[in-house]
Design a protein around this motif. Sequence first.
Motif, PDB file in Angstrom:
ATOM      1  N   MET A  12       0.783  -1.274  -0.051  1.00 54.06           N
ATOM      2  CA  MET A  12      -0.240   0.144  -0.218  1.00 54.06           C
ATOM      3  C   MET A  12       1.319   1.443   0.039  1.00 54.06           C
ATOM      4  SD  MET A  12      -2.269   2.102   0.695  1.00 54.06           S
ATOM      5  CE  MET A  12      -2.494   4.119   1.783  1.00 54.06           C
ATOM      6  N   ASN A  13       0.765   1.965  -0.441  1.00 54.10           N
ATOM      7  CA  ASN A  13       1.523   3.002  -0.769  1.00 54.10           C
ATOM      8  C   ASN A  13       0.906   4.595  -0.863  1.00 54.10           C
ATOM      9  OD1 ASN A  13       3.932   4.586  -1.876  1.00 54.10           O
ATOM     10  ND2 ASN A  13       3.092   5.164  -3.545  1.00 54.10           N
ATOM     11  N   LYS A  14       0.721   5.657   0.168  1.00 54.85           N
ATOM     12  CA  LYS A  14      -0.358   5.998   0.870  1.00 54.85           C
ATOM     13  C   LYS A  14       1.043   7.306   1.192  1.00 54.85           C
ATOM     14  CE  LYS A  14      -4.070   7.895   1.791  1.00 54.85           C
ATOM     15  NZ  LYS A  14      -5.287   8.040   0.949  1.00 54.85           N
ATOM     16  N   THR A  15       0.797   8.431   0.187  1.00 51.99           N
ATOM     17  CA  THR A  15       1.910  10.041   0.641  1.00 51.99           C
ATOM     18  C   THR A  15       1.368  11.024   1.472  1.00 51.99           C
ATOM     19  OG1 THR A  15       1.891  10.837  -0.906  1.00 51.99           O
ATOM     20  CG2 THR A  15       3.153   9.147  -0.796  1.00 51.99           C
ATOM     21  N   GLY A  16       1.878  11.996   2.378  1.00 53.70           N
ATOM     22  CA  GLY A  16       0.710  13.236   2.595  1.00 53.70           C
ATOM     23  C   GLY A  16       0.718  13.823   2.097  1.00 53.70           C
ATOM     24  N   THR A  17       0.948  13.825   0.917  1.00 50.97           N
ATOM     25  CA  THR A  17       0.573  15.284  -0.060  1.00 50.97           C
ATOM     26  C   THR A  17      -0.184  14.998  -1.324  1.00 50.97           C
ATOM     27  OG1 THR A  17       2.332  14.917  -1.417  1.00 50.97           O
ATOM     28  CG2 THR A  17       2.458  16.695   0.381  1.00 50.97           C
ATOM     29  N   PHE A  18      -1.951  15.341  -1.666  1.00 52.79           N
ATOM     30  CA  PHE A  18      -2.507  15.068  -2.937  1.00 52.79           C
ATOM     31  C   PHE A  18      -2.506  15.886  -3.604  1.00 52.79           C
ATOM     32  CE2 PHE A  18      -2.855  13.142   1.595  1.00 52.79           C
ATOM     33  CZ  PHE A  18      -2.294  11.914   1.089  1.00 52.79           C
ATOM     34  N   ARG A  19      -3.387  16.054  -4.854  1.00 47.58           N
ATOM     35  CA  ARG A  19      -3.627  16.862  -5.621  1.00 47.58           C
ATOM     36  C   ARG A  19      -5.270  17.340  -5.255  1.00 47.58           C
ATOM     37  NH1 ARG A  19      -0.948  13.919 -10.349  1.00 47.58           N
ATOM     38  NH2 ARG A  19      -1.734  12.212  -9.538  1.00 47.58           N
ATOM     39  N   SER A  20      -6.123  16.035  -5.222  1.00 48.54           N
ATOM     40  CA  SER A  20      -7.763  16.372  -4.914  1.00 48.54           C
ATOM     41  C   SER A  20      -8.119  15.084  -3.750  1.00 48.54           C
ATOM     42  CB  SER A  20      -8.269  16.201  -6.361  1.00 48.54           C
ATOM     43  OG  SER A  20      -7.542  14.806  -6.101  1.00 48.54           O
ATOM     44  N   GLN A  21      -9.155  16.252  -3.642  1.00 47.64           N
ATOM     45  CA  GLN A  21      -9.667  15.348  -2.169  1.00 47.64           C
ATOM     46  C   GLN A  21      -9.981  14.018  -2.699  1.00 47.64           C
ATOM     47  OE1 GLN A  21     -11.018  17.158   0.460  1.00 47.64           O
ATOM     48  NE2 GLN A  21     -11.344  14.696   0.599  1.00 47.64           N
ATOM     49  N   SER A  22     -10.731  13.389  -4.060  1.00 49.57           N
ATOM     50  CA  SER A  22     -10.890  12.330  -4.377  1.00 49.57           C
ATOM     51  C   SER A  22      -9.492  11.733  -4.425  1.00 49.57           C
ATOM     52  CB  SER A  22     -11.275  11.818  -5.917  1.00 49.57           C
ATOM     53  OG  SER A  22     -10.460  12.563  -7.261  1.00 49.57           O
ATOM     54  N   GLU A  23      -8.382  11.901  -4.685  1.00 51.15           N
ATOM     55  CA  GLU A  23      -7.380  11.294  -4.579  1.00 51.15           C
ATOM     56  C   GLU A  23      -6.417  11.308  -2.586  1.00 51.15           C
ATOM     57  OE1 GLU A  23      -3.078  13.477  -5.040  1.00 51.15           O
ATOM     58  OE2 GLU A  23      -3.575  11.970  -7.176  1.00 51.15           O
ATOM     59  N   ARG A  24      -6.851  12.045  -2.071  1.00 48.56           N
ATOM     60  CA  ARG A  24      -6.609  12.407  -0.629  1.00 48.56           C
ATOM     61  C   ARG A  24      -7.833  11.017  -0.140  1.00 48.56           C
ATOM     62  NH1 ARG A  24      -6.758  10.648   2.956  1.00 48.56           N
ATOM     63  NH2 ARG A  24      -6.877  10.702   6.086  1.00 48.56           N
ATOM     64  N   ASP A  25      -9.017  11.069  -0.448  1.00 45.61           N
ATOM     65  CA  ASP A  25      -9.621   9.344  -0.154  1.00 45.61           C
ATOM     66  C   ASP A  25      -9.176   8.627  -0.144  1.00 45.61           C
ATOM     67  OD1 ASP A  25     -10.862  11.791   1.474  1.00 45.61           O
ATOM     68  OD2 ASP A  25     -12.801  11.939   0.565  1.00 45.61           O
ATOM     69  N   SER A  26      -8.755   8.400  -1.151  1.00 44.91           N
ATOM     70  CA  SER A  26      -8.250   6.540  -2.118  1.00 44.91           C
ATOM     71  C   SER A  26      -6.993   6.459  -1.775  1.00 44.91           C
ATOM     72  CB  SER A  26      -7.973   7.434  -3.595  1.00 44.91           C
ATOM     73  OG  SER A  26      -6.978   7.089  -3.746  1.00 44.91           O
TER      74      SER A  26
END
Length: 86
Positions: free
Chosen positions: A1-15
């Motif tokens: 699983m790969n999840k970082t701490g910065t995102f481009r959109s809310q949907s990217e944040r929630d996925s």
Amino acid sequence: MNKTGTFRSQSERDSLVIVQKMEYLLPSLLIHTERMEYLLPKGKDYLINLIDTTLISTDIQKAKEKGVDLVIVYYHFGEEYSLDTV
């Protein structure tokens, strides 16, 4: 699983993006920071994960629902560029 701490959109944040690297273990990495040195643009709180126990709990639950074996929560905190111990 790969999840970082910065995102481009809310949907990217929630996925949750899962990347299977090992046959026997599916880890999850969640990264959160204590504070920002600058203000986030209005309405764009999703850009970075601030330390928020409710958000972290939700992310952990999502990871477990996806079948993750190990959840690692990494906190970035403290005084920048300081060698003082906590």
